[in-house]
Design an enzyme around this catalytic site. Structure first.
Site, mmCIF file in Angstrom:
data_model
loop_
_atom_site.group_PDB
_atom_site.id
_atom_site.type_symbol
_atom_site.label_atom_id
_atom_site.label_comp_id
_atom_site.label_asym_id
_atom_site.label_seq_id
_atom_site.Cartn_x
_atom_site.Cartn_y
_atom_site.Cartn_z
ATOM 1 N N SER A 165 0.817 -1.208 0.000
ATOM 2 C CA SER A 165 0.000 0.000 0.000
ATOM 3 C C SER A 165 0.862 1.274 0.000
ATOM 4 O O SER A 165 1.620 1.497 -0.933
ATOM 5 C CB SER A 165 -0.966 -0.035 1.194
ATOM 6 O OG SER A 165 -1.983 0.930 1.048
ATOM 7 N N ASP B 49 -8.866 -5.711 -5.487
ATOM 8 C CA ASP B 49 -8.582 -4.472 -4.752
ATOM 9 C C ASP B 49 -9.126 -3.274 -5.517
ATOM 10 O O ASP B 49 -8.791 -3.068 -6.684
ATOM 11 C CB ASP B 49 -7.068 -4.326 -4.575
ATOM 12 C CG ASP B 49 -6.673 -3.000 -3.937
ATOM 13 O OD1 ASP B 49 -7.493 -2.447 -3.177
ATOM 14 O OD2 ASP B 49 -5.543 -2.531 -4.182
ATOM 15 N N HIS C 239 -6.611 -5.973 -1.384
ATOM 16 C CA HIS C 239 -5.599 -4.926 -1.268
ATOM 17 C C HIS C 239 -4.354 -5.421 -0.542
ATOM 18 O O HIS C 239 -3.280 -4.858 -0.684
ATOM 19 C CB HIS C 239 -6.201 -3.728 -0.527
ATOM 20 C CG HIS C 239 -5.282 -2.549 -0.412
ATOM 21 N ND1 HIS C 239 -4.759 -1.895 -1.501
ATOM 22 C CD2 HIS C 239 -4.786 -1.909 0.687
ATOM 23 C CE1 HIS C 239 -3.994 -0.902 -1.093
ATOM 24 N NE2 HIS C 239 -3.979 -0.889 0.225
#
Length: 464
Positions: free
Chosen positions: A172, A385, A441
């Site tokens: 991320s 995601d 994600h």
């Protein structure tokens, strides 16, 4: 104290100075942890004693032959999520039991092939803290300076790892942390006449690289999945125009009111909800429903699980509970500031204020600088995601490859355990982008077996 723990303590006492392992930071055993043969360490390293600024870390030896295997540093995103806690739902040695009062082995931990170092960064994430309130107003530069100070001091504590092959990984917002950190280490190497970091590769999971374009990619993703209709998608393209891969700038973009309204409408339509916040909470995984959080059940010792498409969506929630157990915090040598609120994987009450301007910084130049020094980069992205969708990330990788004049050498499906794993794009031996089928994600959480496969067979193998 059992004989094994006593013997470990004796070994550390006798050989601690020789082998370079700090006695004070050894974890004898975490509460309700299965017996293991590898060693664990955790503690604080002061990055500014005058300000009272300190980063918390957790270090785990590889389960076999640790003195001959590389070191991998893992950072998670947020910004403001704790990497140490993330280790207990992704690449670390353990995950929590179903009632969150104990631990069980993670069969897909990366300690099978590497030593692992998790760092709670920036200040305000996990158990990292400062006694100076202004230190909680952070950004990419201040975070990076702290990380460089940290790792130099960490190597003084663990000198055996100074010359070890070094890999940097994260997910991320680590799309900012890891490239910046890598460049800081490479810059240090240029100035150092003695010790040099032996960086062998980077790996990034669903990384935020070009925030404004990643935001627009969300709505391309919704349309491609049939979650919004073509009229709404066309409206967003019309109202939110002006940014593409070739004219990206670091200037903060304020979306027009008409653009923002169209985005909000698309969010709610995509998840069939009446609240934008409720819709955004579903972006993490568009395939699976989130965990039904019942803290009281865990307090009572009940099991809390929610398995959806082979993923237990309650693992992060249970990790939050485990890290709040006083005996756990004591065993970790953590929480020395006695937080006035519950520990959470991603803090909301720590006072952390991360620069919004920095979030829009284009990370392709940082990646380009790394590639120019022949450090390979592997990026993997979960195809479920909607926070940083694959459609945007692939565009960024193609742009990076074009700027570097790297030719596409592989464009093919990849398999794992006789099943389709996703799609792979390779640009020579330096740059690889892989989609991971069915992953959200957080690929290392939702598809840990595939993540270990990528790290072992693509990241590690390519650099040897």
């Amino acid at each position: 104290m059992d004989n094994r723990v006593f013997f470990l303590g004796l070994l550390l006492f006798v050989f601690g100075g020789v082998n370079g392992f700090p006695m004070n930071d050894v974890i004898e055993k975490l509460p309700e942890q299965p017996n293991v043969t590898f060693r664990q360490f955790s503690g604080y390293i002061d990055t500014d004693e005058k300000a009272g600024r300190s980063l918390f870390y957790y270090f785990v030896e590889a389960e076999k032959n640790p003195m001959n295997l590389p070191l991998t540093i893992w950072l998670t995103g947020g910004p403001g999520c704790g990497s140490v806690g993330d280790g207990f739902l992704s690449v670390g040695p353990f995950i929590t039991t179903a009632n969150a009062h104990g631990l069980q082995r993670n069969p897909y931990s990366w300690i099978k092939v590497t030593n692992l170092l998790f760092i709670d960064s920036p200040i305000g994430a996990g158990w990292s803290y400062s006694n100076t309130s202004s230190d909680y107003e952070v950004g990419d530069d201040s975070t990076n300076k702290d990380l460089l100070t940290f790792i130099l001091q960490w190597f003084e504590k663990y000198p055996n790892f100074k010359s070890r092959d070094l890999y940097l990984g994260g997910s991320s917002y680590a799309g900012h942390f890891i490239p910046n950190f890598a460049n800081a280490l490479l810059d240090y190497n240029k100035q150092s006449n003695s010790f040099k970091f032996n960086i062998k590769g980077l790996t990034l999971g669903n990384p935020l690289l070009r925030n404004k374009l990643d935001t627009l990619a969300v709505y391309d993703f919704f349309w491609s999945r049939g979650m919004i209709n073509i009229d709404l998608h066309q409206q967003i393209l019309k109202e939110c125009n002006g940014i593409d891969e070739d004219n990206y700038s670091n200037n903060a973009t304020k979306w027009s009111e008409s653009c923002q309204q169209a985005m909000d409408k698309a969010e709610m339509a995509a998840f069939i909800v009446s609240s934008v916040n409720a819709a955004k909470a579903r972006r993490f995984d568009v395939l699976r429903d989130p965990c039904d959080e019942k803290w009281e059940d865990l307090v009572l010792g009940k099991e809390v699980t929610k398995v959806s498409y082979e993923v237990d969506m309650c693992i992060p929630f249970r990790a939050d509970f485990y890290f709040n157990i006083p005996e756990v915090q004591k065993a970790f040598h953590g929480n020395r500031t006695n937080l006035g609120y519950q520990w959470k994987g991603c803090f909301e009450k720590s006072g952390l204020k991360y620069s919004d301007v920095d979030k829009d910084i284009d990370m392709l130049p940082a990646l380009k600088k790394i590639l120019q020094q022949s450090i390979p980069i592997t990026i993997f992205s979960g195809d479920q995601d909607a926070i940083v969708p694959t459609v945007g990330s692939l565009n960024h990788v193609n742009k990076l490859a074009k700027d570097m004049k790297l030719n596409l050498t592989k464009d093919e499906a990849w398999n794992h355990e006789n099943k389709g794993g996703g799609w792979m794009y390779s640009y020579g031996n330096l740059l690889t982008y892989m989609t991971v089928k069915g992953a959200n994600h957080h690929v290392t959480f939702s598809k840990p077996s595939e993540a270990l496969f990528i790290f072992t067979n693509i990241v590690l193998n390519r650099s040897h």
